[in-house]
Design an enzyme around this catalytic site. Structure first.
Site, mmCIF file in Angstrom:
data_model
loop_
_atom_site.group_PDB
_atom_site.id
_atom_site.type_symbol
_atom_site.label_atom_id
_atom_site.label_comp_id
_atom_site.label_asym_id
_atom_site.label_seq_id
_atom_site.Cartn_x
_atom_site.Cartn_y
_atom_site.Cartn_z
ATOM 1 N N HIS A 17 5.806 4.214 0.947
ATOM 2 C CA HIS A 17 6.683 5.144 0.930
ATOM 3 C C HIS A 17 7.705 5.403 2.199
ATOM 4 C CE1 HIS A 17 4.301 6.500 -2.814
ATOM 5 N NE2 HIS A 17 5.271 7.437 -2.730
ATOM 6 N N LEU B 254 0.841 -1.299 -0.152
ATOM 7 C CA LEU B 254 0.039 -0.157 -0.171
ATOM 8 C C LEU B 254 0.809 1.272 0.056
ATOM 9 C CD1 LEU B 254 -2.744 -1.056 2.470
ATOM 10 C CD2 LEU B 254 -3.151 -1.119 0.098
ATOM 11 N N THR B 255 0.236 2.435 -0.272
ATOM 12 C CA THR B 255 1.005 3.571 -0.328
ATOM 13 C C THR B 255 1.888 4.217 0.436
ATOM 14 O OG1 THR B 255 -0.492 4.355 -2.161
ATOM 15 C CG2 THR B 255 0.755 6.135 -1.188
ATOM 16 N N PHE B 256 1.299 4.534 1.948
ATOM 17 C CA PHE B 256 1.910 5.034 3.050
ATOM 18 C C PHE B 256 3.069 4.115 3.764
ATOM 19 C CE2 PHE B 256 -0.200 8.996 4.880
ATOM 20 C CZ PHE B 256 -0.384 9.581 3.492
#
Length: 410
Positions: free
Chosen positions: A79, A74-76
């Site tokens: 990152h 997933l994104t968070f």
């Protein structure tokens, strides 16, 4: 006299060798500027579609390879892994939505700016801009998850409040503007973030023409960056690191899983999606476990302590008691979504990071990079030690290593 001369010569030689050996990376070579770029939702094979000539130029004249995201893809979480070198289970951003027993009744969500900008959620790790600040190196962040929060008492030297759907050329212009300051005030590293490839994949699927349009726009932004660096006399003095956070796969609507058909109302707090978390309500633990931990056609569920070791996940206090992982293309729909369903023509990520559809890519180019290198598939925790090496900074302890990326370095 000959003996005295020999003694003098050997002593001078030893002194020179000792001095050279003691030189640190910071003093043995100039520190080149670093630009770290994220293309959200950049699946590894998007690079082969013939739509991104500027990215292809950087890959052909630098190093590139497929990169495996961390779980959940997933994104968070990913990152923050890229800028800390720690897996989500260690840095604490275990999902895009999560709870913490130290903050009862509070839910972290991407859309909640109060929580996203609260350093409490990010403090279990130290992103590279905080470490750089401590070592006297200025980092500016033009969007990056976590960069708007104060972490360990520090923020980036410069940062921008996130704005979605900005054209990539606009993002680039805003970032390059920081390089137009007097030399003493310029950042020595910059992050950029492009979101539209991910949006197009979610809305229309990874094989859609809309994804192609978004890829072309990102590539135009990359070309704009290259031209801007050349105009400022910085080309050849900048190492460019381009990463994705995860891939994308097409939805399979016939496999969507409705939690409301598995659990009675008010039996658990559910964070739905591709990797869904379940927190049973008091007194409902046995019933929820019985319903979820049995075999299912399109997902598999585990108690947090039983999550497969290859995911490196399940120890952090924020990981829910039960985690369910959908098969690629499926989706676990929480009952709280009130009839909402994922777009059948669209796509998702968050699945098993070992699924090829979840692979993303690294491209790295610049004066400290060997040209024409193809790297074998590696884990994204390795990007952090690469960044720290290129910036000549002492890294924090992490889950990554340079072994698989060392061939890219001069």
């Amino acid at each position: 006299m000959r003996t005295l001369w020999r003694f003098w010569f050997c002593g001078l030689t030893a002194f020179i060798l000792s001095a050279c050996a003691s030189l640190s990376p910071e003093t043995s070579a100039p520190r080149n500027t670093l630009i770290l770029i994220s293309i959200d939702g950049w699946r590894a094979d998007y690079h082969t579609r013939g739509l991104t000539p500027n990215l292809s130029y950087l890959a052909d004249n630098g190093a590139t390879g497929q990169m495996r995201p961390s779980f959940p893809s997933l994104t968070f979480p990913n990152h923050y892994t890229l800028v800390t070198g720690k897996r989500p289970d260690h840095h604490g951003i275990v999902g895009n939505t999560m709870r913490d027993p130290q903050r009862p009744g509070v839910t972290f969500k991407l859309s909640d700016r109060e929580q996203v900008t609260d350093g409490f959620w990010w403090k279990d790790a130290e992103p590279f801009w905080v470490t750089a600040n401590r070592q006297g190196v200025k980092v500016a962040t033009m969007f990056w998850p976590g960069s708007e929060a104060e972490i360990h008492g520090a923020r980036p030297y410069k940062f921008a409040t996130f704005e979605d759907h900005l054209p990539p050329t606009t993002v680039v212009d805003r970032g390059l503007a920081w390089f137009d300051a007097p030399e003493a005030e310029r950042p020595q590293a910059l992050t950029l973030y492009f979101s539209d490839v991910d949006h197009a994949g979610h809305d229309f699927g990874p094989d859609s023409s809309e994804v192609g349009v978004s890829l072309k726009a990102v590539d135009e932004g990359i070309g704009h960056l290259m031209a801007g660096l050349k105009a400022r006399g910085l080309w050849g003095k900048v190492n460019i690191v381009i990463v994705g956070d995860h891939g994308m796969t097409k939805h399979r609507p016939d496999t969507f899983i409705k939690v409301a058909e598995l659990l009675p109302p008010n039996s658990a707090t559910v964070y739905g999606g591709q990797a869904a978390g379940f927190i049973p309500n008091p007194g409902k633990e046995s019933m929820v476990q019985a319903a979820l931990l049995k075999p299912h056609d399109h997902m598999q569920c585990w108690r947090k302590r039983d999550i497969p070791a290859r995911f490196h996940y399940g120890m952090h206090r924020r990981v829910p008691p039960i985690v369910c992982l959908a098969n690629p293309g499926s989706y676990i729909v929480a009952p709280s979504r009130d009839g909402w369903m994922p777009k059948p023509q669209g796509g998702s990520h968050g699945y098993d990071p070992y699924s090829p559809e979840m692979f993303t890519r690294l491209i790295v180019f610049g004066p400290d990079i060997r040209p024409g290198v193809t790297l074998k598939t590696f884990d994204n925790v390795d990007v952090y030690p690469l960044i720290m090496r290129l910036m000549q900074l002492k890294p924090q302890p992490s889950d990554g290593h340079l072994r698989d990326l060392a061939p890219a370095l001069r």
